[in-house]
Design a protein around this motif. Structure first.
Motif, short mmCIF file in Angstrom:
data_model
loop_
_atom_site.label_atom_id
_atom_site.label_comp_id
_atom_site.label_asym_id
_atom_site.label_seq_id
_atom_site.Cartn_x
_atom_site.Cartn_y
_atom_site.Cartn_z
N GLY A 1 0.78 -1.23 0.00
CA GLY A 1 0.00 0.00 0.00
C GLY A 1 0.81 1.28 0.00
O GLY A 1 0.55 2.19 -0.79
N TYR A 2 1.84 1.36 0.86
CA TYR A 2 2.55 2.65 0.92
C TYR A 2 3.38 2.89 -0.34
O TYR A 2 3.50 4.03 -0.80
CB TYR A 2 3.37 2.81 2.22
N VAL A 3 3.91 1.80 -0.90
CA VAL A 3 4.68 1.95 -2.15
C VAL A 3 3.75 2.35 -3.28
O VAL A 3 4.06 3.25 -4.08
CB VAL A 3 5.45 0.65 -2.47
N ALA A 4 2.56 1.74 -3.34
CA ALA A 4 1.58 2.12 -4.38
C ALA A 4 1.22 3.59 -4.23
O ALA A 4 1.13 4.32 -5.23
CB ALA A 4 0.33 1.24 -4.25
N ALA A 5 1.02 4.04 -2.98
CA ALA A 5 0.62 5.43 -2.75
C ALA A 5 1.71 6.40 -3.20
O ALA A 5 1.44 7.40 -3.88
CB ALA A 5 0.30 5.64 -1.26
N ILE A 6 2.96 6.10 -2.86
CA ILE A 6 4.07 6.98 -3.26
C ILE A 6 4.20 7.01 -4.79
O ILE A 6 4.32 8.06 -5.40
CB ILE A 6 5.39 6.54 -2.60
N LYS A 7 4.13 5.81 -5.38
CA LYS A 7 4.27 5.74 -6.85
C LYS A 7 3.14 6.52 -7.53
O LYS A 7 3.38 7.25 -8.50
CB LYS A 7 4.26 4.27 -7.29
N ALA A 8 1.90 6.36 -7.00
CA ALA A 8 0.76 7.07 -7.59
C ALA A 8 1.00 8.58 -7.54
O ALA A 8 0.80 9.28 -8.54
CB ALA A 8 -0.52 6.70 -6.86
N ALA A 9 1.45 9.07 -6.38
CA ALA A 9 1.70 10.50 -6.24
C ALA A 9 2.81 10.94 -7.20
O ALA A 9 2.73 12.00 -7.82
CB ALA A 9 2.07 10.82 -4.80
N GLN A 10 3.83 10.10 -7.33
CA GLN A 10 4.93 10.44 -8.25
C GLN A 10 4.45 10.53 -9.70
O GLN A 10 5.01 11.27 -10.50
CB GLN A 10 6.06 9.40 -8.14
N LEU A 11 3.40 9.76 -10.01
CA LEU A 11 2.86 9.81 -11.38
C LEU A 11 1.84 10.95 -11.53
O LEU A 11 1.14 11.02 -12.53
CB LEU A 11 2.22 8.46 -11.74
N GLY A 12 1.75 11.78 -10.50
CA GLY A 12 0.90 12.97 -10.60
C GLY A 12 -0.55 12.74 -10.19
O GLY A 12 -1.41 13.59 -10.44
N LEU A 13 -0.85 11.63 -9.55
CA LEU A 13 -2.22 11.35 -9.14
C LEU A 13 -2.44 11.82 -7.71
O LEU A 13 -1.57 11.66 -6.85
CB LEU A 13 -2.49 9.83 -9.24
N LYS A 14 -3.59 12.40 -7.44
CA LYS A 14 -3.93 12.83 -6.09
C LYS A 14 -4.25 11.59 -5.27
O LYS A 14 -5.15 10.82 -5.62
CB LYS A 14 -5.12 13.79 -6.15
N THR A 15 -3.51 11.38 -4.19
CA THR A 15 -3.53 10.09 -3.51
C THR A 15 -3.71 10.19 -2.01
O THR A 15 -3.09 11.03 -1.35
CB THR A 15 -2.19 9.34 -3.78
N THR A 16 -4.56 9.32 -1.46
CA THR A 16 -4.72 9.18 -0.01
C THR A 16 -4.46 7.73 0.39
O THR A 16 -4.88 6.81 -0.31
CB THR A 16 -6.15 9.58 0.42
N CYS A 17 -3.75 7.55 1.49
CA CYS A 17 -3.51 6.21 2.02
C CYS A 17 -4.14 6.11 3.41
O CYS A 17 -3.91 6.97 4.26
CB CYS A 17 -2.01 5.92 2.09
N ILE A 18 -4.93 5.04 3.62
CA ILE A 18 -5.63 4.84 4.90
C ILE A 18 -4.96 3.68 5.64
O ILE A 18 -4.78 2.60 5.06
CB ILE A 18 -7.11 4.49 4.64
N GLU A 19 -4.61 3.89 6.90
CA GLU A 19 -3.97 2.82 7.69
C GLU A 19 -4.52 2.83 9.11
O GLU A 19 -4.55 3.86 9.76
CB GLU A 19 -2.45 2.99 7.67
N LYS A 20 -4.90 1.64 9.60
CA LYS A 20 -5.56 1.53 10.90
C LYS A 20 -4.60 1.34 12.06
O LYS A 20 -4.96 1.51 13.22
CB LYS A 20 -6.53 0.34 10.88
N ARG A 21 -3.35 0.96 11.76
CA ARG A 21 -2.41 0.51 12.78
C ARG A 21 -1.83 1.64 13.64
O ARG A 21 -1.27 1.40 14.71
CB ARG A 21 -1.31 -0.23 12.03
N GLY A 22 -1.93 2.86 13.12
CA GLY A 22 -1.30 3.97 13.82
C GLY A 22 0.14 4.19 13.38
O GLY A 22 0.80 5.13 13.80
N ALA A 23 0.65 3.29 12.54
CA ALA A 23 2.00 3.43 12.01
C ALA A 23 2.02 2.84 10.60
O ALA A 23 1.30 1.89 10.31
CB ALA A 23 3.01 2.68 12.89
N LEU A 24 2.84 3.43 9.75
CA LEU A 24 2.94 2.91 8.38
C LEU A 24 3.94 1.75 8.32
O LEU A 24 4.67 1.51 9.27
CB LEU A 24 3.36 4.05 7.43
N GLY A 25 3.95 1.03 7.22
CA GLY A 25 4.91 -0.06 7.04
C GLY A 25 4.31 -1.44 7.14
O GLY A 25 4.96 -2.43 6.81
N GLY A 26 3.08 -1.53 7.64
CA GLY A 26 2.36 -2.80 7.62
C GLY A 26 2.97 -3.89 8.49
O GLY A 26 3.73 -3.61 9.43
N THR A 27 2.60 -5.12 8.16
CA THR A 27 3.12 -6.29 8.86
C THR A 27 4.64 -6.29 8.78
O THR A 27 5.35 -6.50 9.77
CB THR A 27 2.58 -7.57 8.19
#
Ligand code: FAD
Length: 470
Positions: free
Chosen positions: A18-44
């Motif tokens: 998810g976080y890599v997809a979000a960064i890549k999307a923003a880099q390609l000029g897309l307006k991007t939001t990432c939602i995460e429930k854990r309170g910290a990024l990076g996932g499992t």
């Protein structure tokens, strides 16, 4: 910036997919939001997986080396001891720094980060329950599901993360257990088993299947199991855990041969349940919008990572394919490239797999068994690290390189490495496979001396011709 403005891309889940997809999307000029429930990024991976496990593997390896190898190199201490809180502290510090690092990358790339639990209310709207109450609706033209996976529990065994732990509990034990029983001989069980074995636990791995790490090349697997046994890890294969009794001071496991037969018991201070991972989509509301899943709960996608619902995509552990962080990242980039109207591609046959024990085992492509099943005529080239000058110089020479190549064309089909640094060595092989190289291509490529990598060159020579050093 508020999550309620319309986004081009909304990503649910802030793991490596998810976080890599979000960064890549923003880099390609897309307006991007990432939602995460854990309170910290990076996932499992970053919070309770790849990173903390590698931190503990490194720390415990240093202790083990100090106890058993330093003296051979003429380095002596009056005594060596483990400071477990300090060891855990160094792991936690690494994790904390890295999660903050991703938040920094989000800011740098203008990815909007919304904390909270996301659930679909329509194919283009995700409702997010914030950690402190409150609710936002995040809208997106495309939504990517990157909700990852969770520990698979075993029937009749309740994980309390103290005495019966998942990998998450095994990464945060406050005492070194005298006896640790690991249920499941996959890479996670072996890595966590190695950590505690090195720190002094008596480790027994119980596995239902007839062998450890089923995806591994058979010949390498045998050597690998022997290496772990030398480190005093015990294996009970073809064995089923019937029940776990936690009523007493020690945990009592009742075991039975996989094929049925006489029961036996085993005692443990801590039991690690590592019988695999399952896709996580709880509370996401997939049925509400009609996203299809398969028998084991994985989201079904096409080669563009699109689900059956237009505008909804899925990547990473929650879809089929190897459940690995780097695979999730590749999925994320390719998925976003498709969304942006470009081309993306992930070849699941070329995803390297690494077991980060000591020695490490790394592989890419097909095992000898798989090549045999395909009915392809093949050649095998091998080179043991016992014959590597660098491995001998550092007195760490347990391991082998094995190459399987098509007989007629010499094209490399699979490479399997057991070595102290196999996880780094494998990438030369990944590149070779990606470019359709032959074993002769590797053999005729100059490799620096003295390096562990020379073993790959020698194994390549052994595949189509003869090696020099054995
Ligand atoms: P995840 O990393 O699971 O991330 C998903 C995220 O989504 C989570 O943070 C979760 O909180 C969030 N989420 C879920 N549902 C919602 C929701 N509804 N709303 C908001 N947020 C939500 N892989 C490797 O490649 N190398 C390793 O060395 C390695 N070691 C491992 C060691 C251990 C002990 C474990 C458990 C795993 C390891 N893995 C390793 C596997 C790796 O962690 C996963 O393959 C990887 O994290 C998958 O990435 P992902 O982005 O698909 O999902």
């Amino acid at each position: 910036s508020s999550g309620s403005d319309e986004n081009d891309v909304v990503v649910v889940g802030g793991g490596p997919g998810g976080y890599v997809a979000a960064i890549k999307a923003a880099q390609l000029g897309l307006k991007t939001t990432c939602i995460e429930k854990r309170g910290a990024l990076g996932g499992t991976c970053l919070n309770v997986g790849c990173i903390p496990s590698k931190a503990l593997l490194h720390s415990s390896h240093m202790y083990h080396e100090a106890l058993h190898s330093f003296a051979n190199h003429g380095v002596k201490f009056p005594s060596v001891e483990v400071d477990l809180p300090a060891m855990m502290g160094q792991k936690d510090k690494a994790v904390a720094n890295l999660t903050r690092g991703i938040e920094g990358l989000f800011k740098k790339n203008k990815v909007n980060y919304v904390k909270g639990y996301g659930k679909f209310i329509s194919p283009s709207e995700v409702s997010v329950d914030g950690p402190e109450g409150g609710n936002t609706v995040v809208k997106g033209k495309s939504i990517i599901i990157a909700t990852g996976s969770d520990v698979k529990s075993l029937p009749g065994i309740t994980i309390d993360e103290k005495r019966i732990v998942s990998s998450t509990g095994a990464l945060a034990l406050t005492e070194i257990p005298k006896k640790l029983v690991v249920i499941g001989a996959g890479y996670i069980g072996l890595e966590m088993g190695s950590v505690w074995c090195r720190l002094g636990s008596e480790v027994t791995v119980v596995e239902f299947a007839p062998e450890i790490v089923p995806t591994m090349d058979g010949e390498v697997r045998k050597q690998f199991q022997r290496a772990l046994e030398k480190q005093k890890m015990k294996f009970m294969l073809k064995t089923k855990v019937v029940s776990v009794d936690t009523s007493g001071d020690v945990v009592k496991l009742t075991l039975e041969p996989a094929a049925g037969g006489e029961q036996s018991t085993l005692e443990a201070d801590v039991v690690l349940v590592s019988a695999g991972r399952i896709p996580f989509t709880a509370g996401l509301g997939l049925d509400k919008i009609g996203v299809e899943t398969d028998k084991v709960g994985r989201i079904t996608v096409n080669e563009r990572f699109a689900t059956n619902v237009p505008g909804v995509f899925a990547i990473g552990d929650v879809i089929p394919g190897p459940m690995l962080a780097h695979k999730a990242e590749e999925d994320g980039v390719a998925c976003v490239e498709f969304i942006a109207g470009r081309e993306g591609h992930v070849d699941y046959d070329m995803i390297p797999g690494v077991v980060y024990t000591h020695p490490e085992v790394a592989s890419v492509g097909k095992t000898e068994e798989q090549v045999k099943t395909l009915g392809v005529d093949y050649r095998v080239g091998k080179f043991p690290f016992m014959a590597s000058s660098r491995a001998k110089a550092i007195d760490d020479a347990e391991g082998i390189v094995k190459i399987v190549a098509e007989k007629e064309t010499d094209k490399i089909l699979g490479v399997h490495i057991m070595a102290p640094n196999a996880g780094e060595l494998i990438h030369e092989a990944v590149l070779a496979l990606q470019y359709g190289a032959s074993s002769e291509d590797i053999a005729r490529t100059c490799h620096a001396h003295p390096t562990m990598s020379e073993a790959l060159k020698e194994a390549a020579m052994a595949t189509y011709d003869k090696p020099i050093h054995i």
